[in-house]
Scaffold this motif. Structure first.
Motif, PDB file in Angstrom:
ATOM      1  N   PRO A   2       0.817  -1.214   0.000  1.00 16.76           N
ATOM      2  CA  PRO A   2       0.000   0.000   0.000  1.00 16.76           C
ATOM      3  C   PRO A   2       0.854   1.268   0.000  1.00 16.76           C
ATOM      4  N   ALA A   3       0.256   2.326  -0.515  1.00 18.69           N
ATOM      5  CA  ALA A   3       0.891   3.641  -0.497  1.00 18.69           C
ATOM      6  C   ALA A   3       0.372   4.401   0.728  1.00 18.69           C
ATOM      7  N   THR A   4       1.091   5.446   1.115  1.00 18.80           N
ATOM      8  CA  THR A   4       0.703   6.241   2.279  1.00 18.80           C
ATOM      9  C   THR A   4       0.384   7.663   1.853  1.00 18.80           C
ATOM     10  N   PHE A   5      -0.763   8.150   2.325  1.00 16.12           N
ATOM     11  CA  PHE A   5      -1.152   9.544   2.126  1.00 16.12           C
ATOM     12  C   PHE A   5      -0.872  10.277   3.427  1.00 16.12           C
ATOM     13  N   GLU A   6      -0.110  11.370   3.358  1.00 15.18           N
ATOM     14  CA  GLU A   6       0.187  12.191   4.528  1.00 15.18           C
ATOM     15  C   GLU A   6       0.054  13.656   4.122  1.00 15.18           C
ATOM     16  N   SER A   7      -1.097  14.221   4.438  1.00 19.62           N
ATOM     17  CA  SER A   7      -1.356  15.617   4.129  1.00 19.62           C
ATOM     18  C   SER A   7      -2.629  16.032   4.849  1.00 19.62           C
ATOM     19  N   LEU A   8      -2.870  17.325   4.931  1.00 19.77           N
ATOM     20  CA  LEU A   8      -4.100  17.872   5.519  1.00 19.77           C
ATOM     21  C   LEU A   8      -4.278  17.472   6.975  1.00 19.77           C
ATOM     22  N   GLY A   9      -3.190  17.075   7.633  1.00 19.41           N
ATOM     23  CA  GLY A   9      -3.276  16.603   9.014  1.00 19.41           C
ATOM     24  C   GLY A   9      -3.757  15.174   9.117  1.00 19.41           C
ATOM     25  N   LEU A  10      -3.814  14.461   7.991  1.00 16.62           N
ATOM     26  CA  LEU A  10      -4.313  13.087   7.941  1.00 16.62           C
ATOM     27  C   LEU A  10      -3.239  12.152   7.415  1.00 16.62           C
ATOM     28  N   PHE A  12      -3.100   7.976   6.072  1.00 17.61           N
ATOM     29  CA  PHE A  12      -3.760   6.686   5.873  1.00 17.61           C
ATOM     30  C   PHE A  12      -3.107   5.935   4.726  1.00 17.61           C
ATOM     31  N   LEU A  13      -3.270   4.626   4.753  1.00 16.20           N
ATOM     32  CA  LEU A  13      -2.791   3.763   3.683  1.00 16.20           C
ATOM     33  C   LEU A  13      -3.899   3.616   2.648  1.00 16.20           C
ATOM     34  N   TYR A  14      -3.488   3.510   1.383  1.00 17.39           N
ATOM     35  CA  TYR A  14      -4.451   3.292   0.297  1.00 17.39           C
ATOM     36  C   TYR A  14      -3.787   2.395  -0.747  1.00 17.39           C
ATOM     37  N   PRO A  15      -4.567   1.739  -1.607  1.00 21.60           N
ATOM     38  CA  PRO A  15      -3.985   0.837  -2.605  1.00 21.60           C
ATOM     39  C   PRO A  15      -3.005   1.566  -3.523  1.00 21.60           C
ATOM     40  N   ASP A  16      -1.875   0.935  -3.782  1.00 20.05           N
ATOM     41  CA  ASP A  16      -0.849   1.602  -4.591  1.00 20.05           C
ATOM     42  C   ASP A  16      -1.228   1.717  -6.072  1.00 20.05           C
ATOM     43  N   ASN A  17      -2.334   1.080  -6.486  1.00 23.92           N
ATOM     44  CA  ASN A  17      -2.771   1.247  -7.876  1.00 23.92           C
ATOM     45  C   ASN A  17      -3.774   2.401  -8.022  1.00 23.92           C
ATOM     46  N   LEU A  44     -11.323  13.666  -0.769  1.00 21.29           N
ATOM     47  CA  LEU A  44     -11.568  14.270   0.521  1.00 21.29           C
ATOM     48  C   LEU A  44     -11.221  15.748   0.441  1.00 21.29           C
ATOM     49  N   GLU A  45     -12.097  16.564   1.038  1.00 20.90           N
ATOM     50  CA  GLU A  45     -11.941  18.014   1.014  1.00 20.90           C
ATOM     51  C   GLU A  45     -12.194  18.561   2.408  1.00 20.90           C
ATOM     52  N   ARG A  46     -11.309  19.419   2.856  1.00 17.48           N
ATOM     53  CA  ARG A  46     -11.533  20.129   4.118  1.00 17.48           C
ATOM     54  C   ARG A  46     -12.540  21.228   3.823  1.00 17.48           C
ATOM     55  N   ILE A  47     -13.646  21.250   4.599  1.00 13.87           N
ATOM     56  CA  ILE A  47     -14.675  22.255   4.341  1.00 13.87           C
ATOM     57  C   ILE A  47     -14.767  23.287   5.459  1.00 13.87           C
ATOM     58  N   ASP A  48     -14.065  23.032   6.573  1.00 13.27           N
ATOM     59  CA  ASP A  48     -14.096  23.983   7.673  1.00 13.27           C
ATOM     60  C   ASP A  48     -12.996  23.603   8.648  1.00 13.27           C
ATOM     61  N   GLU A 139     -15.759  -1.744  -1.423  1.00 10.06           N
ATOM     62  CA  GLU A 139     -16.399  -1.345  -0.160  1.00 10.06           C
ATOM     63  C   GLU A 139     -15.496  -1.608   1.049  1.00 10.06           C
ATOM     64  N   LEU A 140     -14.796  -2.747   1.076  1.00  5.79           N
ATOM     65  CA  LEU A 140     -13.907  -3.043   2.210  1.00  5.79           C
ATOM     66  C   LEU A 140     -12.706  -2.098   2.248  1.00  5.79           C
ATOM     67  N   VAL A 141     -12.213  -1.717   1.079  1.00  2.02           N
ATOM     68  CA  VAL A 141     -11.099  -0.765   1.020  1.00  2.02           C
ATOM     69  C   VAL A 141     -11.565   0.590   1.546  1.00  2.02           C
ATOM     70  N   PHE A 142     -12.745   1.043   1.098  1.00  2.25           N
ATOM     71  CA  PHE A 142     -13.282   2.313   1.583  1.00  2.25           C
ATOM     72  C   PHE A 142     -13.467   2.268   3.097  1.00  2.25           C
ATOM     73  N   ALA A 143     -13.996   1.161   3.602  1.00  4.78           N
ATOM     74  CA  ALA A 143     -14.221   1.016   5.051  1.00  4.78           C
ATOM     75  C   ALA A 143     -12.895   1.043   5.812  1.00  4.78           C
ATOM     76  N   ALA A 144     -11.864   0.403   5.261  1.00  4.04           N
ATOM     77  CA  ALA A 144     -10.554   0.385   5.921  1.00  4.04           C
ATOM     78  C   ALA A 144      -9.952   1.794   5.983  1.00  4.04           C
ATOM     79  N   ILE A 145     -10.111   2.556   4.912  1.00  2.00           N
ATOM     80  CA  ILE A 145      -9.608   3.929   4.913  1.00  2.00           C
ATOM     81  C   ILE A 145     -10.373   4.766   5.928  1.00  2.00           C
ATOM     82  N   MET A 146     -11.685   4.621   5.951  1.00  2.00           N
ATOM     83  CA  MET A 146     -12.503   5.379   6.911  1.00  2.00           C
ATOM     84  C   MET A 146     -12.096   5.026   8.340  1.00  2.00           C
ATOM     85  N   LYS A 147     -11.831   3.765   8.610  1.00  2.00           N
ATOM     86  CA  LYS A 147     -11.414   3.335   9.950  1.00  2.00           C
ATOM     87  C   LYS A 147     -10.086   3.988  10.312  1.00  2.00           C
ATOM     88  N   GLN A 148      -9.142   4.007   9.384  1.00  2.00           N
ATOM     89  CA  GLN A 148      -7.857   4.657   9.649  1.00  2.00           C
ATOM     90  C   GLN A 148      -8.029   6.138   9.948  1.00  2.00           C
TER      91      GLN A 148
END
Length: 152
Positions: A2-10, A12-17, A44-48, A139-148
Motif C-alpha cells: 500500500p501507499a501512504t497519504f500524509e497531508s491535511l493533518g491526515l 492513511f494507507l491506500y492501494p498503490d494502484n 476528501l476536502e476540508r470544508i471547515d 467497499e472493504l477498502v473504503f471502510a478500511a480507509i474510513m477506519k484509519q
C-alpha cells in the motif's frame, strides 16, 4: 504494497494502484482526489477548520446542505435524474452525515456517497463515487480507509 497519504493533518494507507489526481490552483490545496483503476474516485476536502473548542452549529448543517444541493445539481445537469438517500442516524457510526446520490450513466448505476465527518482539526467531506459493481468490490477498502481516518 500500500501507499501512504500524509497531508491535511491526515495519514492513511491506500492501494498503490490508485492515482492521486493533479489539482489546479483554483481547486485549492485543502483536498485530494484518488482515481480508482476501475474508473471511480475517492475524494476528501476540508470544508471547515475546527479549533479545539469548536462545536457544531446550525450553520454547519446549512453549509452541508448547500454543498449536497450543489453536487446534486451538477449531477442532474450532466446525467439527468438523481435519487438522494440520507442515511439514518443509527447507521452513521462516527460520521456526522452520509448521503448517497444514485444516478445512471448509460445503463450503469453510479453511486456517489458524501460523508461529512470531523477529522484532525477540521471538518471534511469525503466523496466516494463509482459504478455500483466497482463500488461494492471496493467497499472493504473504503471502510478500511474510513477506519484509519477515524482512528488517527
Amino acid at each position: 504494497m500500500p501507499a501512504t497519504f500524509e497531508s491535511l493533518g491526515l495519514t492513511f494507507l491506500y492501494p498503490d494502484n490508485w492515482v492521486i489526481a493533479e489539482r489546479s490552483a483554483e481547486e485549492g490545496i485543502d483536498g485530494a482526489t484518488f482515481e480508482l483503476p476501475s474508473g471511480g474516485f475517492f475524494s476528501l476536502e476540508r470544508i471547515d477548520r475546527l479549533g479545539p473548542d469548536r462545536v457544531a452549529t446550525a450553520e454547519d448543517g446549512v453549509r452541508e446542505e448547500t454543498l449536497i444541493e450543489s453536487i446534486e445539481k451538477l449531477i442532474v445537469a450532466e446525467y439527468g435524474e438523481v435519487e438522494r438517500e440520507e442515511w439514518p442516524p443509527e447507521k452513521l457510526e462516527q460520521a456526522d452525515r452520509i448521503v448517497d446520490l444514485n444516478f445512471y450513466y448509460l445503463d450503469l448505476l453510479i453511486i456517489s456517497r458524501l460523508i461529512f465527518i470531523g477529522l484532525a482539526d477540521g471538518k471534511f467531506v469525503i466523496q466516494i463515487q463509482a459504478e455500483s459493481r466497482s463500488f461494492e468490490e471496493n467497499e472493504l477498502v473504503f471502510a478500511a480507509i474510513m477506519k484509519q481516518l477515524q482512528d488517527s
